[in-house]
Design a protein around this motif. Structure first.
Motif, PDB file in Angstrom:
ATOM      1  N   GLN A 175      92.904  60.923 104.647  1.00 30.26           N
ATOM      2  CA  GLN A 175      92.793  59.788 105.562  1.00 30.26           C
ATOM      3  C   GLN A 175      93.836  58.713 105.255  1.00 30.26           C
ATOM      4  O   GLN A 175      94.413  58.108 106.157  1.00 30.26           O
ATOM      5  CB  GLN A 175      91.380  59.176 105.486  1.00 30.26           C
ATOM      6  CG  GLN A 175      90.276  60.073 106.006  1.00 30.26           C
ATOM      7  CD  GLN A 175      89.924  61.202 105.062  1.00 30.26           C
ATOM      8  OE1 GLN A 175      90.248  61.158 103.872  1.00 30.26           O
ATOM      9  NE2 GLN A 175      89.257  62.229 105.585  1.00 30.26           N
ATOM     10  N   ARG A 176      94.093  58.510 103.966  1.00 31.66           N
ATOM     11  CA  ARG A 176      95.060  57.477 103.580  1.00 31.66           C
ATOM     12  C   ARG A 176      96.476  57.861 104.006  1.00 31.66           C
ATOM     13  O   ARG A 176      97.227  57.034 104.522  1.00 31.66           O
ATOM     14  CB  ARG A 176      95.014  57.262 102.072  1.00 31.66           C
ATOM     15  CG  ARG A 176      95.899  56.105 101.606  1.00 31.66           C
ATOM     16  CD  ARG A 176      95.826  55.933 100.107  1.00 31.66           C
ATOM     17  NE  ARG A 176      96.752  54.904  99.657  1.00 31.66           N
ATOM     18  CZ  ARG A 176      97.099  54.727  98.389  1.00 31.66           C
ATOM     19  NH1 ARG A 176      96.589  55.512  97.444  1.00 31.66           N
ATOM     20  NH2 ARG A 176      97.948  53.776  98.054  1.00 31.66           N
ATOM     21  N   VAL A 177      96.829  59.137 103.824  1.00 33.08           N
ATOM     22  CA  VAL A 177      98.159  59.593 104.212  1.00 33.08           C
ATOM     23  C   VAL A 177      98.319  59.524 105.729  1.00 33.08           C
ATOM     24  O   VAL A 177      99.344  59.068 106.241  1.00 33.08           O
ATOM     25  CB  VAL A 177      98.422  61.029 103.708  1.00 33.08           C
ATOM     26  CG1 VAL A 177      99.759  61.542 104.236  1.00 33.08           C
ATOM     27  CG2 VAL A 177      98.413  61.062 102.186  1.00 33.08           C
ATOM     28  N   GLN A 178      97.280  59.963 106.458  1.00 29.14           N
ATOM     29  CA  GLN A 178      97.366  59.935 107.919  1.00 29.14           C
ATOM     30  C   GLN A 178      97.484  58.500 108.424  1.00 29.14           C
ATOM     31  O   GLN A 178      98.271  58.220 109.337  1.00 29.14           O
ATOM     32  CB  GLN A 178      96.156  60.613 108.544  1.00 29.14           C
ATOM     33  CG  GLN A 178      96.205  60.609 110.072  1.00 29.14           C
ATOM     34  CD  GLN A 178      95.148  61.516 110.700  1.00 29.14           C
ATOM     35  OE1 GLN A 178      94.717  62.493 110.096  1.00 29.14           O
ATOM     36  NE2 GLN A 178      94.729  61.190 111.909  1.00 29.14           N
ATOM     37  N   LYS A 179      96.731  57.601 107.829  1.00 29.10           N
ATOM     38  CA  LYS A 179      96.792  56.202 108.246  1.00 29.10           C
ATOM     39  C   LYS A 179      98.181  55.628 107.982  1.00 29.10           C
ATOM     40  O   LYS A 179      98.718  54.862 108.791  1.00 29.10           O
ATOM     41  CB  LYS A 179      95.733  55.386 107.502  1.00 29.10           C
ATOM     42  CG  LYS A 179      95.637  53.933 107.948  1.00 29.10           C
ATOM     43  CD  LYS A 179      94.507  53.200 107.233  1.00 29.10           C
ATOM     44  CE  LYS A 179      94.419  51.747 107.692  1.00 29.10           C
ATOM     45  NZ  LYS A 179      93.315  51.031 106.996  1.00 29.10           N
ATOM     46  N   TYR A 180      98.791  56.022 106.865  1.00 28.70           N
ATOM     47  CA  TYR A 180     100.138  55.531 106.545  1.00 28.70           C
ATOM     48  C   TYR A 180     101.152  56.050 107.564  1.00 28.70           C
ATOM     49  O   TYR A 180     102.010  55.302 108.034  1.00 28.70           O
ATOM     50  CB  TYR A 180     100.540  55.980 105.142  1.00 28.70           C
ATOM     51  CG  TYR A 180     101.927  55.518 104.748  1.00 28.70           C
ATOM     52  CD1 TYR A 180     102.181  54.186 104.444  1.00 28.70           C
ATOM     53  CD2 TYR A 180     102.988  56.418 104.699  1.00 28.70           C
ATOM     54  CE1 TYR A 180     103.448  53.751 104.101  1.00 28.70           C
ATOM     55  CE2 TYR A 180     104.266  55.994 104.354  1.00 28.70           C
ATOM     56  CZ  TYR A 180     104.494  54.664 104.052  1.00 28.70           C
ATOM     57  OH  TYR A 180     105.746  54.246 103.722  1.00 28.70           O
ATOM     58  N   ILE A 181     101.047  57.337 107.921  1.00 31.07           N
ATOM     59  CA  ILE A 181     101.963  57.915 108.902  1.00 31.07           C
ATOM     60  C   ILE A 181     101.807  57.206 110.251  1.00 31.07           C
ATOM     61  O   ILE A 181     102.793  56.889 110.923  1.00 31.07           O
ATOM     62  CB  ILE A 181     101.716  59.429 109.055  1.00 31.07           C
ATOM     63  CG1 ILE A 181     102.058  60.154 107.750  1.00 31.07           C
ATOM     64  CG2 ILE A 181     102.553  60.000 110.201  1.00 31.07           C
ATOM     65  CD1 ILE A 181     101.740  61.634 107.766  1.00 31.07           C
ATOM     66  N   GLU A 182     100.576  56.957 110.654  1.00 28.85           N
ATOM     67  CA  GLU A 182     100.332  56.259 111.922  1.00 28.85           C
ATOM     68  C   GLU A 182     100.953  54.861 111.909  1.00 28.85           C
ATOM     69  O   GLU A 182     101.508  54.402 112.916  1.00 28.85           O
ATOM     70  CB  GLU A 182      98.831  56.177 112.182  1.00 28.85           C
ATOM     71  CG  GLU A 182      98.188  57.525 112.510  1.00 28.85           C
ATOM     72  CD  GLU A 182      96.681  57.421 112.659  1.00 28.85           C
ATOM     73  OE1 GLU A 182      96.131  56.323 112.437  1.00 28.85           O
ATOM     74  OE2 GLU A 182      96.043  58.438 112.998  1.00 28.85           O
ATOM     75  N   SER A 183     100.881  54.179 110.746  1.00 34.99           N
ATOM     76  CA  SER A 183     101.464  52.837 110.656  1.00 34.99           C
ATOM     77  C   SER A 183     102.983  52.886 110.745  1.00 34.99           C
ATOM     78  O   SER A 183     103.606  51.971 111.290  1.00 34.99           O
ATOM     79  CB  SER A 183     101.034  52.163 109.348  1.00 34.99           C
ATOM     80  OG  SER A 183     101.635  52.779 108.217  1.00 34.99           O
ATOM     81  N   LEU A 184     103.588  53.960 110.216  1.00 36.94           N
ATOM     82  CA  LEU A 184     105.038  54.115 110.286  1.00 36.94           C
ATOM     83  C   LEU A 184     105.498  54.376 111.710  1.00 36.94           C
ATOM     84  O   LEU A 184     106.423  53.746 112.219  1.00 36.94           O
ATOM     85  CB  LEU A 184     105.495  55.278 109.399  1.00 36.94           C
ATOM     86  CG  LEU A 184     105.554  55.082 107.889  1.00 36.94           C
ATOM     87  CD1 LEU A 184     106.022  56.374 107.237  1.00 36.94           C
ATOM     88  CD2 LEU A 184     106.475  53.936 107.513  1.00 36.94           C
TER      89      LEU A 184
END
Length: 296
Positions: free
Chosen positions: A276-285
């Motif tokens: 979830q943390r990695v996906q959230k980071y990608i979405e923010s990028l």
């Protein structure tokens, strides 16, 4: 020895391998130094050398070069995810290169650089034939322009074709025949998959559905996917994700022999970082959520 290098220690000696607070006798900045580093010649003051810079100052320099940073300043020599304000391309120039050379963009590099990379037609055709590509039109006149060609191995017509810049580098050849099948000038996607048995996650990019199918056949499950008009932009985001994960001290989760279809360098253990943390980071990028629902 510390004084010889211009550092005035501010506390008792802690040991050669431990950080030692000291003040630069030239500029007055206080930094943690290690005697072991000073002994091997790495004891200079980065502030005196002009290598220390704040995030705000770094952003100002990039903005002056028509580049918009999309993440925090990573350091002068590290790839910095930026959007070109001239053409909209997302790339990863370094602060040091922009400071030295000015505007840096893979997609709209200056005419001066393009002229320096020009070849005559005979050299250009020879480069294509070396990679088993038969040109289907006259040389476009620049190593940065696509050149329509037919693969002499699989007969695939590449239109738009590859650029000579890629052909003469490590990326050349027919993407249909290539093991990874990545063509930066064609549509592609960034994906995020997870493997419950390995307790690992993986990110990557691809042009074709075959690449994702290969991972799914090995027990990986798709968590999210983001589509791009150009794979080269997906690659820029993939590179930033890798830099962010490794920057937190998180190692690869798998070895090369544990992945039949390669890609172990873009993995991380679920015990070190959550999906979830990695996906959230990608979405923010990227600035948007995944494209379409996850597939089984």
């Amino acid at each position: 020895m510390m004084l010889d290098w211009g550092w005035d220690p501010l506390e008792d000696y802690p040991g050669a391998g431990k950080q030692w607070a000291a003040r630069c006798v030239h500029c007055g900045i206080i930094k943690p130094k290690k005697l072991a580093h000073v002994q091997r010649g790495d004891g200079g003051c980065t502030n005196c050398a002009g290598r220390d810079i704040s995030d705000e100052a770094a952003r100002q320099l990039m903005a002056a070069a028509d580049l918009q940073p999309l993440v925090d300043y990573p350091g002068s020599l590290q790839p910095w995810l930026c959007r070109c304000l001239r053409c909209g391309h997302v790339g990863t120039p370094t602060y040091a290169k922009v400071r030295t050379r000015g505007h840096q963009c893979w997609s709209c590099r200056s005419e001066k650089i393009a002229d320096a990379l020009r070849l005559d037609e005979e050299e250009a055709i020879a480069s294509m034939l070396e990679k088993a590509l038969d040109p289907l039109g006259p040389y476009p006149g620049s190593t940065e322009l696509p050149w329509k060609a037919r693969c002499m191995t699989c007969e695939t017509v590449l239109d738009p074709g590859p650029t000579l810049h890629n052909i003469r580098g490590t990326q050349g050849g027919c993407p249909t025949c290539a093991e990874r099948g990545i063509n930066p000038a064609k549509p592609g996607y960034l994906y995020l998959v997870v493997h419950q048995t390995h307790q690992a996650l993986k990110w990557g990019i691809a042009n074709s559905e075959q690449r994702l199918s290969q991972h799914l056949s090995q027990g990986w499950k798709l968590s999210a996917r983001w589509d791009f008009d150009l794979t080269k932009e997906a690659w820029a985001f993939e590179r930033q994700v890798k830099s962010w994960v490794r920057g937190q001290g998180i190692p690869r989760a798998l070895k090369a022999d544990e992945m039949k279809y390669r890609g172990h360098t873009e993995t991380a253990s679920l015990s070190d970082i959550s999906l979830q943390r990695v996906q959230k980071y990608i979405e923010s990028l990227i600035g948007r959520g995944p494209d379409g629902p996850p597939q089984a």
